[in-house]
Write an enzyme that holds these catalytic residues in place. Sequence first.
Site, PDB file in Angstrom:
ATOM      1  N   PHE A 130       0.788  -1.103  -0.071  1.00  0.00           N
ATOM      2  CA  PHE A 130       0.088  -0.016   0.019  1.00  0.00           C
ATOM      3  C   PHE A 130       0.747   1.117   0.052  1.00  0.00           C
ATOM      4  O   PHE A 130       1.737   1.336   0.928  1.00  0.00           O
ATOM      5  CB  PHE A 130      -0.742   0.012   1.423  1.00  0.00           C
ATOM      6  CG  PHE A 130      -1.815  -1.087   1.511  1.00  0.00           C
ATOM      7  CD1 PHE A 130      -3.018  -0.757   0.811  1.00  0.00           C
ATOM      8  CD2 PHE A 130      -1.595  -2.279   2.292  1.00  0.00           C
ATOM      9  CE1 PHE A 130      -4.115  -1.903   0.648  1.00  0.00           C
ATOM     10  CE2 PHE A 130      -2.516  -3.098   2.495  1.00  0.00           C
ATOM     11  CZ  PHE A 130      -4.006  -2.740   1.700  1.00  0.00           C
ATOM     12  N   ASP A 208       1.456  -6.499   6.484  1.00  0.00           N
ATOM     13  CA  ASP A 208       0.231  -6.008   6.635  1.00  0.00           C
ATOM     14  C   ASP A 208      -0.875  -7.084   6.106  1.00  0.00           C
ATOM     15  O   ASP A 208      -0.624  -7.333   4.846  1.00  0.00           O
ATOM     16  CB  ASP A 208       0.289  -4.765   5.754  1.00  0.00           C
ATOM     17  CG  ASP A 208      -0.946  -3.994   6.057  1.00  0.00           C
ATOM     18  OD1 ASP A 208      -2.138  -4.390   6.153  1.00  0.00           O
ATOM     19  OD2 ASP A 208      -1.053  -2.713   5.785  1.00  0.00           O
ATOM     20  N   TYR A 233     -12.140  -3.720   8.163  1.00  0.00           N
ATOM     21  CA  TYR A 233     -13.519  -3.420   7.337  1.00  0.00           C
ATOM     22  C   TYR A 233     -13.529  -4.006   6.064  1.00  0.00           C
ATOM     23  O   TYR A 233     -14.461  -3.747   5.165  1.00  0.00           O
ATOM     24  CB  TYR A 233     -13.648  -1.979   7.377  1.00  0.00           C
ATOM     25  CG  TYR A 233     -12.476  -1.068   7.025  1.00  0.00           C
ATOM     26  CD1 TYR A 233     -12.177  -0.874   5.665  1.00  0.00           C
ATOM     27  CD2 TYR A 233     -11.614  -0.481   8.028  1.00  0.00           C
ATOM     28  CE1 TYR A 233     -10.978  -0.205   5.273  1.00  0.00           C
ATOM     29  CE2 TYR A 233     -10.789   0.227   7.528  1.00  0.00           C
ATOM     30  CZ  TYR A 233     -10.380   0.568   6.114  1.00  0.00           C
ATOM     31  OH  TYR A 233      -9.388   1.140   5.820  1.00  0.00           O
ATOM     32  N   LYS A 234     -12.735  -5.003   5.582  1.00  0.00           N
ATOM     33  CA  LYS A 234     -12.295  -5.496   4.531  1.00  0.00           C
ATOM     34  C   LYS A 234     -13.125  -6.941   4.691  1.00  0.00           C
ATOM     35  O   LYS A 234     -14.272  -7.095   4.960  1.00  0.00           O
ATOM     36  CB  LYS A 234     -10.996  -5.536   3.778  1.00  0.00           C
ATOM     37  CG  LYS A 234     -10.472  -4.135   3.570  1.00  0.00           C
ATOM     38  CD  LYS A 234      -9.122  -4.293   3.052  1.00  0.00           C
ATOM     39  CE  LYS A 234      -8.539  -2.846   3.025  1.00  0.00           C
ATOM     40  NZ  LYS A 234      -8.919  -2.125   1.958  1.00  0.00           N
ATOM     41  N   ARG A 383     -10.596  -3.948 -10.011  1.00  0.00           N
ATOM     42  CA  ARG A 383     -10.337  -5.080  -8.852  1.00  0.00           C
ATOM     43  C   ARG A 383     -11.855  -5.697  -8.895  1.00  0.00           C
ATOM     44  O   ARG A 383     -12.909  -5.010  -8.391  1.00  0.00           O
ATOM     45  CB  ARG A 383      -9.863  -4.568  -7.584  1.00  0.00           C
ATOM     46  CG  ARG A 383      -8.507  -3.895  -7.804  1.00  0.00           C
ATOM     47  CD  ARG A 383      -7.946  -3.753  -6.482  1.00  0.00           C
ATOM     48  NE  ARG A 383      -8.552  -3.148  -5.494  1.00  0.00           N
ATOM     49  CZ  ARG A 383      -8.542  -2.725  -4.278  1.00  0.00           C
ATOM     50  NH1 ARG A 383      -7.107  -3.199  -3.770  1.00  0.00           N
ATOM     51  NH2 ARG A 383      -9.280  -1.799  -3.514  1.00  0.00           N
TER      52      ARG A 383
END
Lengths: 423, 423
Positions: A130, A208, A233-234, A383
Amino acid sequence: MKTRSDTPDLEAARALDARDALAPFRARFVISDPDLVYLDGNSLGRLPHAAAERTREVLAEWGEGLIGNWNAGWMDLPRRLGEKVALLVGADADEVLLADSTSVNLFKLSVAALRARPGRRTVVSDDLNFPSDLYVLRAALAAAGGQRRLRVIPSPDGILPSPDLQDAFQADTALVALSHTTFKSAYTHHMAAVTAAAHRAGALMLWDVSHSAGALPIRLREAGADLAVGCCYKYLNGGPGAPAFLYVRRELQNALDNPIAGWLGCEDPFRFAPEYAPAPGLRRFLTGTPPVLSLAAAEPGIDLLLEAGVERVRARSVAQTEYLIARWERDLQPLGYTLKSPRDAERRGSHVTLGHPEGLRISRALADRMRVVPDFRLPDNIRLGVAPLYTTFEELARGVEALARVVRERLYDAYPRERRGVT
Amino acid sequence: MKTRSDTPDLEAARALDARDALAPFRARFVISDPDLVYLDGNSLGRLPHAAAERTREVLAEWGEGLIGNWNAGWMDLPRRLGEKVALLVGADADEVLLADSTSVNLFKLSVAALRARPGRRTVVSDDLNFPSDLYVLRAALAAAGGQRRLRVIPSPDGILPSPDLQDAFQADTALVALSHTTFKSAYTHHMAAVTAAAHRAGALMLWDVSHSAGALPIRLREAGADLAVGCCYKYLNGGPGAPAFLYVRRELQNALDNPIAGWLGCEDPFRFAPEYAPAPGLRRFLTGTPPVLSLAAAEPGIDLLLEAGVERVRARSVAQTEYLIARWERDLQPLGYTLKSPRDAERRGSHVTLGHPEGLRISRALADRMRVVPDFRLPDNIRLGVAPLYTTFEELARGVEALARVVRERLYDAYPRERRGVT
């Protein structure tokens, strides 16, 4: 709607759903619009019915129990939910806490790691990580003091890591920090092998796992990982901006200090001592008071994954991403879509990335005209996120048909090139 | 229950409530037990009915709008709620953001301030400040680099600041960091005078307004304050662990850098650029994704204060703390209670602290036997918090009667001396 017609592909997809052991889990989530194809669970997971219920309970706790709730459960939430996340990421119960945001946790753990390796001058990451992790790592370098630098090893194709990545782990490497599943291509590092290489160089290893937690089995402890951070939250379906989690291998916990020493990380938070004394173990990595509504709401999503079992989730995820790749090969490649995720399922997370020169406008047309919500990342990455607890094969089939139609009929022409992304 | 009998004091208190312009606001909060005397709104404010409603709405947003909510309002919450808090703390609309916890915000702003004052070697605070603020300030010193130290000026009596406090602001002072209203005694610093003294020494001035925001008018900008942090779960009634706020004077915003550079503070968060470029203005002080449920739930409490008007809130707060002090003088002083808050209302926040050698056990007896919830801070501080939007004079009268009875009848004897505090 054209995409609802019963093509043979749709019928075949429905047949796959019908015999899927995880299919009943979809009913545990709020599906307010059954016609919406939601392929963005890798960015924001759906709302579990139980999370709405749990939030209402916490509101009642606040209204009725007031301050007394802190001693009646709220204070223990970071640890108690951490125990559950530990089961998802292959850690022991006392190695995971929920706290802060992923970025703040990454800052805390990487500063702590750097201070614990004072003689080593380099942090190694790669450009599949990221970008915000790279920002935080640079910030951590500045805060940890000393003359250190971040080496970002470039990927040759933006999909796979450099074959030379591990060569960069050298005698001056303090810390290796990587995304386990990378956000663009879904390439998934071999955690145990990379960790072992970092350790051979004497470096600490930080993962991560934001894009792998809840989507595939993670074995932090077995891999020997030192540190990890991840987002709830994913695939954990914890809710928008849900507090993140952090992992510190037990053997390291008392050797590391939280660089943002706060009251909740104190040995005795209610003593209000003038000098900070860290709690023994992982609790020292707490800082301030956690946002209870958001924290408590994250529990049911974690529970659903534990109930389903991550191995089963992974099996369906592989089947679903394989399905997407097969359909890409047959239906989308001829229309100019490129595959930007690894073919090898072992090295692929739970999304499939397709490239297209008109990727941005295609994404907008999909959401706007076709009721298909993918995720877009610059410059041209579409995605398609698979969240096996609620994503159906039928959704994937409809998504593929929509991708084909938007290009075949040039529906994207109606949309401006100027971008406006979502998280 | 003895405390419900209509003594003349209770009748007088009810008469005060009956003619109070703010009295109707109590009905805007969930009061699940009308007999409970809740004097801990300085630690956790009550639940506004509208906050429960707003939380249900956000759950529906999550369930229905999914990822699209980020562009439809969630992303703007830190700024939009910051605009409202700005009205409570005397800042301009573009000077306040909601983010993270108070401790993390204090870390960010104090590291930023220290890096902006590289030649100066001292941070000055006092021991009336939150101990956790002192922990964070020391952590910030370590992260900012350089050989610096924290000077903590002792209060002579634990109630008032040292008369020599401002003498400690010297040519090597980088930053003065104080609690505006101090958590133990409610002593409230003269913000403009102290800020001016810090500025005369060339230091930056940071205020923690956690214990004054929403209880009394604050004029950060008029006072020339450079930086401030504050909490939303006390008098702002934002909910347990609600995200905190931070203030940076506009003229300083582009001169300071967020030491925890994160994606939301980027100039262009969705560009996913490999190098961090800070947003212009205050937004650079955001780091990670905010906890939306907790953030959104904080808005109604802020709205209620804006609707009531902080000046009116303050007038009632002064009347109520004056009432408590008068009752202490008549009824509690003879029983061994000491007054540990300033007599001068100008210098007093919205709680009254009483000392008693049996303070801890008295607090427990109050909560357990008398349905009175005060707040206790070691070693012997019983804090009686007044939150004028819902605290009634009747509650104060009943609280005083309970304090008297617990000592008069030695009800505290039933409780162990071993402590167990709440936040």
